[in-house]
Design an enzyme around this catalytic site. Structure first.
Site, short mmCIF file in Angstrom:
data_model
loop_
_atom_site.label_atom_id
_atom_site.label_comp_id
_atom_site.label_asym_id
_atom_site.label_seq_id
_atom_site.Cartn_x
_atom_site.Cartn_y
_atom_site.Cartn_z
CD GLU A 136 -18.89 55.27 34.84
OE1 GLU A 136 -18.21 54.82 33.88
OE2 GLU A 136 -19.60 56.29 34.73
CB CYS A 146 -28.34 50.63 27.20
SG CYS A 146 -29.72 49.56 26.78
ZN ZN Z 1 -21.36 55.61 30.69
ZN ZN Z 2 -29.21 47.90 28.37
#
Ligand code: ZN
Ligand code: ZN
Length: 182
Positions: A136, A146
């Site tokens: 966060e 990601c």
């Molecule tokens: Zn997130």
């Molecule tokens: Zn990453």
């Protein structure tokens, strides 16, 4: 990592997060980000974020409250709570953060083994809470989710997913955080 020193205010939201757990997570974050860590003494009340129909707390509302903890533009405010959080489009969230903002919020509620009918595991709870907090805080530095499943910025909506990822940024995400903090 090494970047400009910021202050991280760690504040309890409601009751139920053990002080020791809060302090251990704060210390780990301080080491990781090079933050000066300030545990806030008074917990923030989250009663106004309660939704009786859902029996959950609206995390975006709590995030807005967290901003009042510090007005320092370079600081971050991390709320730790034991209440069950939601945003309207999802059944629950482990946490939420202001993208490019200053405030982040994470909940222990669904990170506890007891929630799934299993025996308590203090070590696992701390590990999960730390990963979720780093994730966060990563959003506050402008990081999106990601694709690297080991990266702490991968999205995880189940504890099983949380447990397989690491507590580290991949090299690409790390570069974004470095640039944002430079
Ligand atoms: Zn997130
Ligand atoms: Zn990453």
């Amino acid at each position: 990592m090494k970047w400009r020193l910021r202050t991280l205010h760690v504040v309890a939201v409601g009751d139920g997060v053990p002080l020791e757990l809060r302090d251990r997570v704060a210390a780990a974050l301080a080491r990781m980000f090079g933050f000066a860590c300030r545990p806030a003494s008074a917990p923030i009340d989250c009663a106004e974020a309660f939704d009786a129909a859902r029996n959950q707390y609206f995390s975006t509302k709590i995030l807005e409250r967290l901003g009042s903890v510090s007005s320092d533009a370079d600081s971050r405010v991390l709320g730790l709570t034991a209440v069950d959080l939601y945003v309207p489009v999802l059944t629950f969230v482990f946490g939420e953060a202001q993208m490019h903002g200053r405030c982040a919020l994470v909940s222990c509620h669904r990170l506890r083994e007891e929630f799934y009918g299993l025996p308590a595991r203090a070590d696992l709870l701390e590990e999960r809470l730390l990963k979720e907090a780093i994730h966060e805080i990563g959003h506050t530095f402008g990081l999106a989710h990601c694709d690297n499943w080991e990266c702490v910025m991968t999205s995880s909506h189940a504890v099983e997913r949380l447990d397989v990822k690491t507590a580290e940024f991949c090299s690409e995400c790390r570069a974004v955080v470095r640039a944002a903090a430079a």
